[in-house]
Every structure is written in C-alpha cells, then in structure tokens.
Design an enzyme around this catalytic site. Structure first.
Site, short mmCIF file in Angstrom:
data_model
loop_
_atom_site.label_atom_id
_atom_site.label_comp_id
_atom_site.label_asym_id
_atom_site.label_seq_id
_atom_site.Cartn_x
_atom_site.Cartn_y
_atom_site.Cartn_z
N GLY A 47 0.78 -1.23 0.00
CA GLY A 47 0.00 0.00 0.00
C GLY A 47 0.81 1.27 0.00
O GLY A 47 0.25 2.37 -0.15
N GLU A 48 2.14 1.17 0.16
CA GLU A 48 2.97 2.37 0.09
C GLU A 48 2.94 2.96 -1.32
O GLU A 48 2.79 2.24 -2.30
CB GLU A 48 4.41 2.05 0.49
N LYS A 203 -32.08 21.99 13.72
CA LYS A 203 -31.84 20.55 13.82
C LYS A 203 -31.04 20.24 15.06
O LYS A 203 -30.40 21.11 15.67
CB LYS A 203 -31.11 20.03 12.58
N ASP A 231 -25.56 24.08 0.94
CA ASP A 231 -24.59 23.53 1.91
C ASP A 231 -23.24 23.41 1.21
O ASP A 231 -23.15 23.53 -0.01
CB ASP A 231 -25.06 22.17 2.44
N ASP A 235 -22.55 14.42 2.13
CA ASP A 235 -21.82 13.19 2.43
C ASP A 235 -22.77 12.00 2.27
O ASP A 235 -22.93 11.46 1.19
CB ASP A 235 -21.23 13.28 3.83
N GLY A 238 -28.20 12.36 4.44
CA GLY A 238 -29.30 12.30 5.41
C GLY A 238 -29.79 13.67 5.83
O GLY A 238 -31.00 13.95 5.82
N THR A 239 -28.88 14.56 6.20
CA THR A 239 -29.25 15.89 6.69
C THR A 239 -29.98 16.69 5.63
O THR A 239 -31.04 17.28 5.87
CB THR A 239 -27.99 16.66 7.14
#
Length: 325
Positions: A47-48, A203, A231, A235, A238-239
């Site tokens: 993974g390096e 909220k 906004d 992500d 939901g919000t």
C-alpha cells in the site's frame, strides 16, 4: 478568460496531478494551455505509494492538484509525497491545489480528547514543503488560519448562483440553510439572488453519532416558494434530504439542493434520487462515478475557477478580483 492569455511564456509554470481526479486536472490544464507533467505513480504491494516526475522541475512554479476523494487517506498521502518530491527536486515555489480539503469538518473540538484534524492537515502540508494552499469552499473559513502561509479560499458560489438564476430566477425564491451554523453563507446567497428571503432548519445532532442529525422545524418564510437549500458538501445525504422534506411539509413549492462538494458516501445517491428535491446541483471538485449520477443531478465544472486562480497566482495577480461580480 482574459487573465489566461496574459500569461508570460518565458516563466516556468508546471501543473502536476495526482491520481484521485485526473479528469479535473486535465480540464484545468486545457484551460491554462499547458500540459500536465508526466508522472510515474504506483502502489507497492503493502500500500505504500511511489511517485516520480518524468521531467526536470528545478526552479519551476509548481501547482499540485489533488482532490481528497475516497480513499481519502491515500489521496492525501500521495499529494504529500508529490510535494516532498518537488521540494527535493528544487522547485522554486509549490502551490497545493485542494478542490476538496480533507478532514475540514474536524475543525474544532466538540468533546474532550478529540483531535483538530483540519489543523493537522495544514501542518502536514507545511512540513512537506508547500508554500501556498488553494482550496474551494472550506467547511469553515477559520481553517485558512491553520496554514502558516498564503491560502486562496475560492468560492464556487458565482458558478452555482449563475445556474440557479438562469433556471429559477423568475420564481419566488427563498434561500435556506440546513442549519443555523451556515446562515452566513445563506446570507451571501440571498444577496446574490437579489435579496431573496432567508430561512434555516433547526436541527439537533449527537456529536457521538457521526453523519446523523434530525431536522426539527423550519424557521423562516418558505410557503409557496422555490427553496434553494445550500450547503458546502453532501456526504451521506441524510441531513440535506431531511431538510428538503421539512421544507415541503412546510408548504414550499419546490426544493433545489445545492452543494459544492459531492462526497456521496454510502446511501447518498439513493437518498437524493428518491428525495422531494426537484434538482440537485453540485460541482466536480470531487470525481462522480457514472453509477453515482442520476436524472435530477446537475454537475457544474469548477475547472474555470481553478484555472483563473492558478493563472492569477502565477502572474502575481489578484485572486480576490475573481469574485467582484
């Protein structure tokens, strides 16, 4: 883009791209009329990350573009390694272009024994050898002070408002912040849209449960109006979807969701696709895969803004003047 045509050809601007968002980097390069520097980059078995530039960078004005897309830690580490390689190869100045600044939401402590990861990010870039940061729509403007050097905080709002005006300018609008903390941004939007009334969603959020919040009630006049719900990022969705539902329940005519950064984690795409919003508008600061695109998604390019700002920095011009519209 008049500022691009004035670039002095005798000076040595070099544009570098990591592997997280090559499409955006190529767009910026095309607008600047330069070639991306050929780069060898690959992962070792453990993974390096290995990076080497395939041409001389000595004395250049280097611009290193990498958006912190998932897997976010790999994108950040690759960019740090690129900066270190440039420093050790005697680049004259290194400007780090971060269309999306990773860990920006961790900009303060909510509970004891928490990190301030946004500050750690700035320290890492400084230690790697960055002279300047260029980023778009930080989660909070205070992050600019975390880096001990110049920070160009670019705003996607002119690009987004142009689209909103063209599409919805003749309708009665309200600008809505999804929470009280982003009301300042909503005020700027309201001014840009000709003094549209403001509203926000009250909220509650449990700091021990990430990506979870509950929209309680709408504060402000939204009845019969097209609500522009703004906004900085989406992500899990939901919000913002809860906020859109609350607005429709409060009598809004339509809801348009607008955000700069399309993080689109987990259930975000399904939530947005099935939401009450009539359109979801984002920019391409982060790559959006084909399976993340849906009918009511509009993606606007941030490349012209990044190209203009890069040209302004290279020419020692004013970046602030880009927002005087």
């Amino acid at each position: 883009m008049s500022s691009l045509s004035k670039r002095t050809p005798t000076r040595n601007m070099l544009l570098f791209s990591g592997r997280s968002h090559p499409t955006l980097a190529q767009e910026v390069a095309d607008l600047l009329e330069v070639d991306l520097v050929p780069t060898t980059a690959y992962d070792f078995a453990n993974g390096e990350i290995y990076v080497r530039f395939d041409e001389s960078v000595r004395g250049c004005d280097a611009f290193v573009l990498q958006s912190h897309a998932a897997p976010i830690n790999d994108a950040i580490m690759e960019q740090l390694i690129m900066i270190d390689a440039l420093k050790r190869a005697s680049a004259k100045r290194i400007t780090v272009i971060l269309p999306f600044y990773g860990y920006a939401r961790q900009d303060k402590k909510h509970l004891g024994r928490e990190p301030i990861s946004a500050r750690l990010m700035a320290d890492l870039f400084l230690a790697a050898g960055a002279d300047r940061l260029m980023t778009v729509d930080l989660h909070t403007a205070q992050i600019q002070g975390f880096f001990d050097g110049p920070v160009d905080h670019l705003l996607a709002m002119p690009i987004l408002t142009r689209h909103v005006k063209k599409r919805y300018g003749k309708k009665p609008l309200s600008v809505v912040s999804p929470d009280a903390g982003r009301i300042k941004v909503a005020e700027s939007w309201a001014n840009a849209l000709g003094g549209a009334p403001l509203a926000f969603i009250h909220k509650t959020r449990d700091p021990r449960k990430p990506n979870e919040s509950k929209a309680n009630r709408v504060v402000g006049d939204v009845e019969g109006r097209t609500c522009i719900l703004v906004d900085d990022l989406i992500d899990t969705g939901g919000t913002i979807v809860q906020a859109a539902e609350a607005l429709m329940e409060d009598g809004a005519e339509d809801v348009v969701i607008v955000a700069t950064h399309a993080v689109f984690s987990g259930p975000a795409v399904d939530r947005l696709k099935n939401s009450t919003a009539c359109e979801v508008i984002v920019t391409n600061t982060l790559p959006i895969a084909e399976d993340q695109r849906f009918d009511k998604l509009t993606v606007l390019s941030i490349a012209p803004l990044l190209a203009q700002a890069t040209a302004a920095v290279f020419e020692e011009g004013s970046v602030t003047s880009l927002f005087k519209s």
